[in-house]
Design a protein around this motif. Sequence first.
Motif, PDB file in Angstrom:
ATOM      1  N   SER A 123      12.251  -7.031  -2.536  1.00  0.00           N
ATOM      2  CA  SER A 123      12.807  -7.136  -3.905  1.00  0.00           C
ATOM      3  C   SER A 123      11.873  -6.219  -4.749  1.00  0.00           C
ATOM      4  N   VAL A 124      12.317  -5.046  -5.381  1.00  0.00           N
ATOM      5  CA  VAL A 124      11.389  -4.624  -6.199  1.00  0.00           C
ATOM      6  C   VAL A 124      11.997  -4.208  -7.609  1.00  0.00           C
ATOM      7  N   GLU A 125      11.215  -4.687  -8.745  1.00  0.00           N
ATOM      8  CA  GLU A 125      11.678  -4.695 -10.269  1.00  0.00           C
ATOM      9  C   GLU A 125      10.870  -3.753 -10.864  1.00  0.00           C
ATOM     10  N   GLY A 126       9.543  -3.677 -10.736  1.00  0.00           N
ATOM     11  CA  GLY A 126       8.639  -2.896 -11.619  1.00  0.00           C
ATOM     12  C   GLY A 126       8.542  -1.361 -11.088  1.00  0.00           C
ATOM     13  N   ASP A 127       7.601  -0.734 -12.039  1.00  0.00           N
ATOM     14  CA  ASP A 127       7.512   0.470 -12.212  1.00  0.00           C
ATOM     15  C   ASP A 127       6.739   1.004 -10.718  1.00  0.00           C
ATOM     16  N   PRO A 128       7.212   1.829 -10.196  1.00  0.00           N
ATOM     17  CA  PRO A 128       6.922   2.564  -8.934  1.00  0.00           C
ATOM     18  C   PRO A 128       5.101   2.679  -8.819  1.00  0.00           C
ATOM     19  N   ALA A 129       4.793   3.282  -9.740  1.00  0.00           N
ATOM     20  CA  ALA A 129       3.287   3.573 -10.101  1.00  0.00           C
ATOM     21  C   ALA A 129       2.251   2.227 -10.206  1.00  0.00           C
ATOM     22  N   THR A 130       2.836   1.504 -10.741  1.00  0.00           N
ATOM     23  CA  THR A 130       2.087   0.111 -10.736  1.00  0.00           C
ATOM     24  C   THR A 130       2.044  -0.333  -9.550  1.00  0.00           C
ATOM     25  N   ILE A 131       3.292  -0.414  -8.849  1.00  0.00           N
ATOM     26  CA  ILE A 131       3.037  -1.287  -7.666  1.00  0.00           C
ATOM     27  C   ILE A 131       2.467  -0.588  -6.514  1.00  0.00           C
ATOM     28  N   GLN A 132       2.336   0.823  -6.518  1.00  0.00           N
ATOM     29  CA  GLN A 132       1.685   1.502  -5.656  1.00  0.00           C
ATOM     30  C   GLN A 132       0.162   1.304  -5.828  1.00  0.00           C
ATOM     31  N   SER A 133      -0.196   1.335  -7.031  1.00  0.00           N
ATOM     32  CA  SER A 133      -1.462   0.958  -7.428  1.00  0.00           C
ATOM     33  C   SER A 133      -2.271  -0.031  -7.073  1.00  0.00           C
ATOM     34  N   TYR A 134      -1.460  -1.072  -6.698  1.00  0.00           N
ATOM     35  CA  TYR A 134      -1.911  -2.449  -6.318  1.00  0.00           C
ATOM     36  C   TYR A 134      -2.287  -2.358  -4.756  1.00  0.00           C
ATOM     37  N   GLN A 135      -1.940  -1.099  -4.268  1.00  0.00           N
ATOM     38  CA  GLN A 135      -2.145  -1.362  -2.777  1.00  0.00           C
ATOM     39  C   GLN A 135      -3.813  -1.183  -2.402  1.00  0.00           C
ATOM     40  N   GLU A 136      -4.303  -0.798  -3.584  1.00  0.00           N
ATOM     41  CA  GLU A 136      -5.733  -0.787  -3.507  1.00  0.00           C
ATOM     42  C   GLU A 136      -6.398  -2.139  -3.235  1.00  0.00           C
ATOM     43  N   PHE A 137      -5.646  -3.141  -3.465  1.00  0.00           N
ATOM     44  CA  PHE A 137      -6.302  -4.771  -3.228  1.00  0.00           C
ATOM     45  C   PHE A 137      -5.661  -5.371  -1.920  1.00  0.00           C
ATOM     46  N   GLY A 138      -4.875  -4.739  -1.297  1.00  0.00           N
ATOM     47  CA  GLY A 138      -4.219  -5.131  -0.077  1.00  0.00           C
ATOM     48  C   GLY A 138      -2.991  -4.246   0.397  1.00  0.00           C
ATOM     49  N   PRO A 139      -2.613  -4.370   1.550  1.00  0.00           N
ATOM     50  CA  PRO A 139      -1.552  -3.858   2.203  1.00  0.00           C
ATOM     51  C   PRO A 139      -0.014  -4.264   1.532  1.00  0.00           C
ATOM     52  N   ILE A 140       0.739  -3.375   1.201  1.00  0.00           N
ATOM     53  CA  ILE A 140       2.041  -3.705   0.790  1.00  0.00           C
ATOM     54  C   ILE A 140       3.286  -2.975   1.683  1.00  0.00           C
ATOM     55  N   VAL A 141       4.138  -3.746   1.938  1.00  0.00           N
ATOM     56  CA  VAL A 141       5.371  -3.253   2.731  1.00  0.00           C
ATOM     57  C   VAL A 141       6.503  -3.379   1.790  1.00  0.00           C
ATOM     58  N   LEU A 142       7.333  -2.313   1.816  1.00  0.00           N
ATOM     59  CA  LEU A 142       8.642  -2.602   1.108  1.00  0.00           C
ATOM     60  C   LEU A 142       9.657  -3.029   2.267  1.00  0.00           C
ATOM     61  N   CYS A 143      10.558  -3.944   2.048  1.00  0.00           N
ATOM     62  CA  CYS A 143      11.649  -4.393   3.140  1.00  0.00           C
ATOM     63  C   CYS A 143      13.040  -4.298   2.841  1.00  0.00           C
ATOM     64  N   ASN A 144      13.825  -3.294   3.300  1.00  0.00           N
ATOM     65  CA  ASN A 144      14.982  -3.062   2.515  1.00  0.00           C
ATOM     66  C   ASN A 144      15.233  -2.789   1.481  1.00  0.00           C
ATOM     67  N   GLU A 145      14.267  -1.973   0.789  1.00  0.00           N
ATOM     68  CA  GLU A 145      14.125  -1.415  -0.460  1.00  0.00           C
ATOM     69  C   GLU A 145      13.159  -0.046  -0.443  1.00  0.00           C
ATOM     70  N   THR A 146      13.517   0.784  -1.454  1.00  0.00           N
ATOM     71  CA  THR A 146      12.759   1.987  -1.492  1.00  0.00           C
ATOM     72  C   THR A 146      12.324   2.283  -2.778  1.00  0.00           C
ATOM     73  N   MET A 147      11.110   3.074  -2.873  1.00  0.00           N
ATOM     74  CA  MET A 147      10.781   3.512  -4.262  1.00  0.00           C
ATOM     75  C   MET A 147      10.763   4.890  -4.240  1.00  0.00           C
ATOM     76  N   ARG A 148      11.370   5.703  -5.337  1.00  0.00           N
ATOM     77  CA  ARG A 148      11.303   7.189  -5.239  1.00  0.00           C
ATOM     78  C   ARG A 148       9.795   7.809  -5.148  1.00  0.00           C
ATOM     79  N   GLY A 149       9.746   8.569  -4.216  1.00  0.00           N
ATOM     80  CA  GLY A 149       8.642   9.318  -4.188  1.00  0.00           C
ATOM     81  C   GLY A 149       7.331   8.429  -3.980  1.00  0.00           C
ATOM     82  N   SER A 150       7.624   7.315  -3.299  1.00  0.00           N
ATOM     83  CA  SER A 150       6.200   6.507  -3.216  1.00  0.00           C
ATOM     84  C   SER A 150       5.813   6.443  -1.845  1.00  0.00           C
ATOM     85  N   LEU A 151       4.456   6.139  -1.934  1.00  0.00           N
ATOM     86  CA  LEU A 151       3.677   6.240  -0.724  1.00  0.00           C
ATOM     87  C   LEU A 151       3.534   4.897   0.021  1.00  0.00           C
ATOM     88  N   VAL A 152       4.430   3.768  -0.523  1.00  0.00           N
ATOM     89  CA  VAL A 152       4.215   2.673   0.101  1.00  0.00           C
ATOM     90  C   VAL A 152       5.018   2.609   1.412  1.00  0.00           C
TER      91      VAL A 152
END
Lengths: 332, 332
Positions: A123-152
Motif C-alpha cells: 500500500s503506498v500513500e505518501g510522496d514517491p520521492a520521500t519513500i524512495q529516499s528511505y531506501q538509504e536506511f534499508g531495502p524497500i519492495v513495493l508489492c502490488n503497487e507502483t510509483m511513477r518513475g521510481s527506482l523502488v
Amino acid sequence: MATIKDVASKANLSVSTVSRYLNHHPYISDDKKQRIKAAMKELDYTPSSIATQLRSKKGNTIGILVSRITNPFFSYLVDAIEKEAKKSHYNVLIMQTYDDKKSEMNMLELLKQQVVSGLIMCSVEGDPATIQSYQEFGPIVLCNETMRGSLVPTVVTDQKSAVYDAMIYLADKGYQQIAYCTGGTLTNEGHGRSRTEGFEQALLEKQLPFKKDWIFRQVHTSQDGNDVADKIFSLPKEKRPEAIFTNSDEVAIGVMENMLQRGYKVPQDLAIIGFDNQPATSMLTVPLTTIAQPVAALGTEATNLLLAKIEDSSYEVDQSKLKLSLIKRKSA
Amino acid sequence: MATIKDVASKANLSVSTVSRYLNHHPYISDDKKQRIKAAMKELDYTPSSIATQLRSKKGNTIGILVSRITNPFFSYLVDAIEKEAKKSHYNVLIMQTYDDKKSEMNMLELLKQQVVSGLIMCSVEGDPATIQSYQEFGPIVLCNETMRGSLVPTVVTDQKSAVYDAMIYLADKGYQQIAYCTGGTLTNEGHGRSRTEGFEQALLEKQLPFKKDWIFRQVHTSQDGNDVADKIFSLPKEKRPEAIFTNSDEVAIGVMENMLQRGYKVPQDLAIIGFDNQPATSMLTVPLTTIAQPVAALGTEATNLLLAKIEDSSYEVDQSKLKLSLIKRKSA
DNA sequence: ATGAAAGCGCTAACAA
DNA sequence: TTGTTAGCGCTTTCAT
C-alpha cells in the motif's frame, strides 16, 4: 535473565568464546562447546536479540504495510509473506495505513531506526520521492503497487490488461454502459491507476460511453458498495449503467446485497464484476464473476526479493507466476 | 546515521542534555532546547530505538499469535488489536502458528528476549505450564482462548452457552441428529473445549443421539468442510445427520458448497450452523445461520488489558461487551 | 540546569 | 583455538 557473561564465567571461558559459539564460528574445541552448552542450559540462557542488533546492525524482522488487514486480499498476502519470511527466520511487523500517510511514515521511521531490516509496501500513500529516499536506511519492495518513475523494486501483475480483458468480455456480452469503481481518486498518480488505464483503453476501443455519474472513487468496503448501489438506483432508469466494474469483491458484494434487497436481479438489472476472487464468492446468491489475483505468488516473490536485498544477494522475480485471470460466473 | 553524540557536539552540549531533551525531562533551558532541536533537524536525527531498548529495558512492540491470519475471525481480531495498540504507540509483531507448537515457542522466546514487551495469544498450542512460566519475562494475555487451571489473564466470551443455545435452537426446530465439527481433537483440554461442553450439555438435556460418525475433528478450512460433507453423504441415507454444527463459517461454506454441487438442498437435506458471522455469509446461496462473536471488543479489551500490565497499571475488562449472539438465517 | 562517566549485552578486531 | 578490549547508541547516577 542470564547474560553471555554469566555463561562465560559458569563455563570458565571468556565471553568471546561464548560469542563465537553463538555465531557458529569455526575453530572451537569440542570440550568447550560442551561446557558452554551445559552452562547455557543450566542458566536457561537466551541471547538478547536487542543487544545483538545494536552491536551487529543486523536484525531479523521485516515490516509489512497494508491498508486494511481485514481485506482478504491483504490477509492472504500477509499470510504468504509471513510464511516465506519464517523460512529464513525473519519475523514480521505489520502496520495498517487505513489510507493514512501518517502510519506509512511511522513504518518508514522504523526502517530508519533499524527496527525493521526491510519493508514490503503493499500500500503506498505518501510522496514517491520521500519513500524512495528511505531506501538509504534499508531495502524497500513495493508489492502490488507502483510509483511513477521510481527506482523502488516492485513486484506487480499486469492489472491494466486484466481490467481491459474484463471490459472487453463485458462489451462482447452486449453491455455498453459500464460503471467503474476505484479505491483511488482517479488522478494520474496513485491507487489503481493501471486498472483505470485498462478501463479507459477498453472504453476507447469499443467506443463505449463515459458518464461521470458512473464513476465512483475511494470505494473500499461492502458498505461503500452499498452506497454506490444507492446512487446508481436513485438515477432515473434510462440513465443507469448496465454493468459495473468494481475494484474488489467486497465492494461487489455490497452492490449485490443492496440490489437484492431492492428486489433487483443480477445480472439482468445490473451486471457485476468483482476483483480478487475471494473465498465464498463462488457461493454467493449470484456467483460472482471476478478477477483472480496470484496473491500467494505476489507475497512470496516480494519476500524473496526483499530478503535477497537485505542479505545482499540477488533474486529474479518469476513473472510467469504473476498472471491474473478472469473467473466467469453468473453475475456478469 | 546521526547519533546522539553528533547532535550533542553540533549543539555544543553533552549527550546527557540531549538525552534529557529526548525524554522530556523538566529543567532544561529554552535556548538549549532550541539549539538541540536545530541540530537534530540539521542532522536528520532519529533516535535508535534499539539502543534505547537495550539501555532502558522498555520496548514498544507487542506480539500477537494467531493460528491463521486468513481466517477472517483472526484478521478482524488483529485489526482491532493493531488499531488499539497504535493509540498507545505500540507496534505489533504477528506470528501464525498453523497449529504448530514451534511457532508458538518462537514467539515466547521473543518475549523472553524482550523483542516484544507483551504477548496476546489468540491461539494456544503448547503445554499450559510452559506458557505460564514465560510470564516471568513479560505479560501474556489469552484472547478467546482458555487454559485449564492457569493463572494467565484471559479475555473470553461464554462460548459454551452460545453453542448450547444454538443446539437448543436446532432441537426446538425438530432436528434430532446433529453432527459436530471442532478445530481441536476433542480431548479434555485444548481447542474448542468449552464449545464442546455446550454441545454435550444440549445433547444430554434434549436426549439427542450421539454417533461417532457425526463428529469431525481438526477441521478448519472450507476444504475441510468439503471433506466433511463427502464423509456425511457417503453414509447410507438413514445414517446421515439432519443438521451440522460447524466451528467456523469457512467450514460451513465448504459443507454447503459440496452439497449444492451434489444437488442437495440446505436445510432440507442437511441444516447448517456456522460460527463467526463473517462478511458475506448473509449473501450466500443459502444465507447462513451462524453465531456472531464480538471480535472487535475481544481485540480491544485484550489489548487494553495487556498494555495495562506492561505499564504496571490495571484495567478492568468490560464483560458486557463480550456477548455472543445467534444470527438466524435460512441454513438452519 | 548541565556534564562526566559507567554500563545495558553483545560482537569483532587484535593479540597471544 | 582462546582471551582482552573497545565500542554499538543510549540512559542514568553522581557530581557540580
